[in-house]
Design an enzyme around this catalytic site. Structure first.
Site, PDB file in Angstrom:
ATOM      1  N   LYS A 183     -11.937  -2.150  -7.673  1.00 31.82           N
ATOM      2  CA  LYS A 183     -12.656  -2.954  -7.012  1.00 31.82           C
ATOM      3  C   LYS A 183     -12.855  -3.428  -8.949  1.00 31.82           C
ATOM      4  O   LYS A 183     -12.832  -4.912  -9.349  1.00 31.82           O
ATOM      5  CB  LYS A 183     -14.068  -2.057  -6.718  1.00 31.82           C
ATOM      6  CG  LYS A 183     -15.331  -3.548  -6.657  1.00 31.82           C
ATOM      7  CD  LYS A 183     -16.420  -3.281  -6.068  1.00 31.82           C
ATOM      8  CE  LYS A 183     -17.171  -3.800  -6.553  1.00 31.82           C
ATOM      9  NZ  LYS A 183     -18.730  -3.660  -5.837  1.00 31.82           N
ATOM     10  N   GLU A 189      -7.145   6.277 -13.293  1.00 32.96           N
ATOM     11  CA  GLU A 189      -6.034   7.176 -12.481  1.00 32.96           C
ATOM     12  C   GLU A 189      -5.139   5.553 -12.096  1.00 32.96           C
ATOM     13  O   GLU A 189      -4.336   5.785 -11.720  1.00 32.96           O
ATOM     14  CB  GLU A 189      -6.843   7.675 -11.123  1.00 32.96           C
ATOM     15  CG  GLU A 189      -7.845   9.118 -11.274  1.00 32.96           C
ATOM     16  CD  GLU A 189      -9.221   8.781 -12.016  1.00 32.96           C
ATOM     17  OE1 GLU A 189      -9.467   7.865 -12.493  1.00 32.96           O
ATOM     18  OE2 GLU A 189      -9.887   9.494 -10.963  1.00 32.96           O
ATOM     19  N   GLY A 244     -17.271  -0.201  -3.043  1.00 32.52           N
ATOM     20  CA  GLY A 244     -15.871   0.412  -3.102  1.00 32.52           C
ATOM     21  C   GLY A 244     -15.740   0.602  -1.780  1.00 32.52           C
ATOM     22  O   GLY A 244     -14.763   0.958  -1.090  1.00 32.52           O
ATOM     23  N   ARG A 245     -16.936   2.328  -0.758  1.00 30.29           N
ATOM     24  CA  ARG A 245     -16.693   2.904  -0.033  1.00 30.29           C
ATOM     25  C   ARG A 245     -16.639   2.142   1.008  1.00 30.29           C
ATOM     26  O   ARG A 245     -16.921   2.095   1.806  1.00 30.29           O
ATOM     27  CB  ARG A 245     -17.804   4.074  -0.724  1.00 30.29           C
ATOM     28  CG  ARG A 245     -19.592   3.493  -0.745  1.00 30.29           C
ATOM     29  CD  ARG A 245     -19.691   4.486  -1.008  1.00 30.29           C
ATOM     30  NE  ARG A 245     -21.127   4.587  -1.663  1.00 30.29           N
ATOM     31  CZ  ARG A 245     -21.317   4.021  -2.474  1.00 30.29           C
ATOM     32  NH1 ARG A 245     -20.516   4.090  -3.330  1.00 30.29           N
ATOM     33  NH2 ARG A 245     -22.663   3.937  -3.158  1.00 30.29           N
ATOM     34  N   GLU A 330     -21.467   9.798  -1.827  1.00 24.84           N
ATOM     35  CA  GLU A 330     -21.793   8.742  -2.771  1.00 24.84           C
ATOM     36  C   GLU A 330     -23.000   8.119  -2.579  1.00 24.84           C
ATOM     37  O   GLU A 330     -23.304   6.997  -3.768  1.00 24.84           O
ATOM     38  CB  GLU A 330     -20.089   8.130  -3.353  1.00 24.84           C
ATOM     39  CG  GLU A 330     -20.522   7.078  -4.653  1.00 24.84           C
ATOM     40  CD  GLU A 330     -18.717   6.781  -4.993  1.00 24.84           C
ATOM     41  OE1 GLU A 330     -18.228   7.661  -5.535  1.00 24.84           O
ATOM     42  OE2 GLU A 330     -18.448   6.007  -4.262  1.00 24.84           O
ATOM     43  N   HIS A 360     -10.571  27.516  14.822  1.00 28.70           N
ATOM     44  CA  HIS A 360     -10.032  28.168  13.955  1.00 28.70           C
ATOM     45  C   HIS A 360     -10.046  28.723  12.810  1.00 28.70           C
ATOM     46  O   HIS A 360      -8.912  29.149  12.315  1.00 28.70           O
ATOM     47  CB  HIS A 360      -8.451  27.984  14.409  1.00 28.70           C
ATOM     48  CG  HIS A 360      -8.327  27.999  15.660  1.00 28.70           C
ATOM     49  ND1 HIS A 360      -8.168  28.561  16.522  1.00 28.70           N
ATOM     50  CD2 HIS A 360      -7.975  27.126  16.716  1.00 28.70           C
ATOM     51  CE1 HIS A 360      -7.511  28.603  18.096  1.00 28.70           C
ATOM     52  NE2 HIS A 360      -7.931  26.998  17.785  1.00 28.70           N
ATOM     53  N   LYS A 472     -16.939  10.710 -16.202  1.00 22.04           N
ATOM     54  CA  LYS A 472     -15.919   9.814 -16.685  1.00 22.04           C
ATOM     55  C   LYS A 472     -15.901   9.314 -18.701  1.00 22.04           C
ATOM     56  O   LYS A 472     -15.268   9.440 -18.855  1.00 22.04           O
ATOM     57  CB  LYS A 472     -15.941   8.968 -16.374  1.00 22.04           C
ATOM     58  CG  LYS A 472     -15.686   8.796 -14.163  1.00 22.04           C
ATOM     59  CD  LYS A 472     -15.545   6.948 -13.936  1.00 22.04           C
ATOM     60  CE  LYS A 472     -15.826   7.188 -12.315  1.00 22.04           C
ATOM     61  NZ  LYS A 472     -15.583   5.255 -11.743  1.00 22.04           N
TER      62      LYS A 472
HETATM   63  O1  F6P Z   1     -15.856   6.719  -9.134  1.00 24.74           O
HETATM   64  C1  F6P Z   1     -15.837   6.806  -8.117  1.00 24.74           C
HETATM   65  C2  F6P Z   1     -15.484   5.229  -7.657  1.00 24.74           C
HETATM   66  O2  F6P Z   1     -16.531   4.106  -8.700  1.00 24.74           O
HETATM   67  C3  F6P Z   1     -16.265   4.488  -6.557  1.00 24.74           C
HETATM   68  O3  F6P Z   1     -17.049   4.048  -6.440  1.00 24.74           O
HETATM   69  C4  F6P Z   1     -14.507   4.089  -5.547  1.00 24.74           C
HETATM   70  O4  F6P Z   1     -14.586   3.439  -4.318  1.00 24.74           O
HETATM   71  C5  F6P Z   1     -13.758   4.543  -7.582  1.00 24.74           C
HETATM   72  O5  F6P Z   1     -14.616   4.856  -7.875  1.00 24.74           O
HETATM   73  C6  F6P Z   1     -12.798   3.540  -7.306  1.00 24.74           C
HETATM   74  O6  F6P Z   1     -13.431   2.316  -8.194  1.00 24.74           O
HETATM   75  P1  F6P Z   1     -12.714   1.181  -8.328  1.00 24.74           P
HETATM   76  O7  F6P Z   1     -11.975   0.680  -6.873  1.00 24.74           O
HETATM   77  O8  F6P Z   1     -13.010   0.244  -8.909  1.00 24.74           O
HETATM   78  O9  F6P Z   1     -11.103   1.135  -8.732  1.00 24.74           O
END
Ligand code: F6P
Length: 510
Positions: A183, A189, A244-245, A330, A360, A472
């Site tokens: 987003k 990452e 995002g979620r 979140e 289990h 972060k």
């Molecule tokens: O670190 C949390 C977050 O901001 C989430 O809310 C989001 O889904 C994820 O990181 C990834 O963010 P993006 O889609 O901006 O890379």
């Protein structure tokens, strides 16, 4: 698709085949049975009164109407528009968002039609840009008669190169397509993994033209995707009013359409849309997301519960609890409310994994541990394979699910304290008629709407996530200190004494 109910609204219990259990409710043919919650009719009536006192009906209306319910970011939460297959106008700040949404659908469908000769898709994204599509790809792979392109779908989320290495070992560079999903398009990452995959394409002699053809982006930050080098017509936008979620319904779900076809993607949206219509229109007393939210609230009041579990008795839904953890924790893992004041309740810890495997593992604690942990048992009526053994195995799967709920509810006395089960452990049973794209969509939207309801009842803004930023920020100076290679780092304003010692230890052994 084998069966699809009328998506318009709540179905009465009489519409279902067979008689419904007492205390069960249904919407979009998903059955919710709360009989083991231990909530009597007076309690229920108090709970619905509380929901009305908390102005829940207004909140639901405001959410669908595009009001800025995410006040901290001054935005609406309009993910429901992404699955609004009726295309009825959704007005945001005076403008209908549906033309932009339908344009993306048209582009996804067009891409599906010209998607040929692809062996591997590497989907790069994390958190909300990963869980939804990963869950759907995994879950739908178990649908016995689903049409699939059969591509290898690789999900690359972690910055740990173990995942990267495993994927790049398997993918064929010349027939790989890469979808960078973020987003913000600033998530470290994702951008670092994307650069690593581009480098791998180059190292494997892919030409500039081939790389341009291979790269796609899904983002709300189109300029950043262009800057990364993605061609304009390979960028699929979504918008800041989609959390995002809550984004799997946007082009974030592109892998679903590419692997299983656009029609399946539409069915996924249709199931969610049907659940939205139910949530929006059904009276609170029949409203599945509301009932589930109120049941959890009751257990918080009554037992002070601090955790709950979601156990899908379906291997196909093994990723569901991970998706749900982000959704619930979140969204609602917050100590202060919309007014900035401490809240009485917020999200419990959420966990789970597929049954019967989970039995289990940690079910011992459910039965005899000192804490009460409410459970959502999620079961599917039809077996999820076409194997000749499927009926017999499925009966055992279902009987395990029913038996656990019963044992937890009633417990068992015994002269030996070791063999006593205290009982009175609350659970829901959610029953899907079958597992397909439609019902998967309905299930996810049910939980999304439940999370929003809980936020409204707790007075929490479910649509921001300020708590994830601090770590972060701190990672940056720590990374710098690690990169220095020095084992003489001293505590400073961004690195405390304990962390400085850890850095020195790591650097001294590198
Ligand atoms: O670190 C949390 C977050 O901001 C989430 O809310 C989001 O889904 C994820 O990181 C990834 O963010 P993006 O889609 O901006 O890379």
């Amino acid at each position: 698709m084998s069966s699809k109910p009328d998506s318009n609204n709540v179905r009465s219990t009489q519409n279902l085949h067979g008689s419904m259990p007492n205390g069960a409710h249904t919407a979009v043919d998903v059955v919710l049975d709360t009989a083991y919650q231990g909530i009597d009719s007076n309690n229920w009536s108090d709970l619905f009164k509380l929901a009305r006192k908390s102005e829940l009906p207004d909140f639901i209306a405001d959410m669908f109407a595009g009001k800025h319910i995410n006040q901290s970011e001054d935005r609406p939460a309009l993910h429901s528009a992404l699955r609004n297959l009726s295309k009825s106008p959704v007005i945001l700040d005076g403008q209908d968002v549906m033309p932009a949404v339908t344009d993306v659908w048209r582009r996804i469908e067009a891409l599906c039609n010209k998607w040929v000769g692809v062996t591997d898709v590497i989907h790069i994204g994390i958190g909300g840009s990963d869980f939804g599509p990963r869950l759907a790809i995994e879950a739908l792979a178990h649908v016995p008669d689903i049409e699939s392109r059969g591509m290898r779908m690789h999900f690359l989320a972690n910055i740990d190169t173990a995942e990267l290495a495993r994927i790049l070992d398997r993918a064929q560079p010349n027939s790989t397509r890469v979808i960078i999903v973020s987003k913000s398009f600033t998530t470290l990452e994702t951008t670092m993994n994307a650069k690593a995959v581009v480098a791998w394409l180059k190292d494997n002699n892919c030409t500039k033209g081939q790389i341009a053809k291979a790269l796609f982006a899904v983002t709300a930050n189109v300029p950043a995707a262009k800057e990364f080098g993605i061609a304009d017509d390979h960028i699929f936008p979504f918008w800041d009013w989609v959390g995002g979620r809550y984004s799997v319904w946007s082009a974030v779900g592109l892998p679903i359409a590419l692997q299983y076809g656009f029609k399946t993607f539409e069915e996924f949206l249709a199931g969610a849309h049907a659940m939205d219509l139910h949530f929006k229109n059904a009276p609170l007393e029949n409203n599945l997301p509301v009932i589930m939210a109120l049941a959890l609230l009751y257990q918080q009041e009554k037992h002070g519960i601090e955790a709950y579990a979601a156990i899908p008795y379906a291997d196909a839904l093994d990723w569901f609890p991970k998706w749900l953890q982000q959704l619930d924790m979140e969204s609602n893992g917050k100590s202060v409310g919309k007014d900035g004041k401490p809240v009485k309740y917020s999200s419990p810890v959420v966990f789970g994994s597929a049954g019967s495997n989970a039995q289990h593992s940690y079910f011992q604690l459910f039965h005899q541990g000192p804490e009460i942990i409410p459970i959502d048992f999620i079961a599917v009526r039809k077996p999820m394979s076409a194997r000749p053994e499927s009926e017999a195995h499925h009966r055992i799967l279902l009987s395990n699910c029913l038996a656990q709920a019963q044992a937890l509810a009633h417990g068992k006395t015994d002269n030996n304290p070791n063999n006593v089960y205290p009982g009175k452990r609350p659970s829901n049973l959610l029953l899907l008629p079958e597992l397909n794209a439609f019902y998967l969509g309905a299930l996810l939207a049910l939980y999304e709407n439940r999370a929003a309801t809980l936020g409204a009842l707790w007075n929490i803004n479910s649509f921001d996530q300020p708590g994830v930023e601090y770590g972060k920020v701190l990672a940056k100076p720590i990374e710098k200190a690690l990169a220095s290679g020095s084992d003489q780092v001293v505590a400073n304003e961004s690195v405390d004494a304990i962390t400085a010692e850890r850095i020195n230890f790591l650097n001294s052994n590198s």
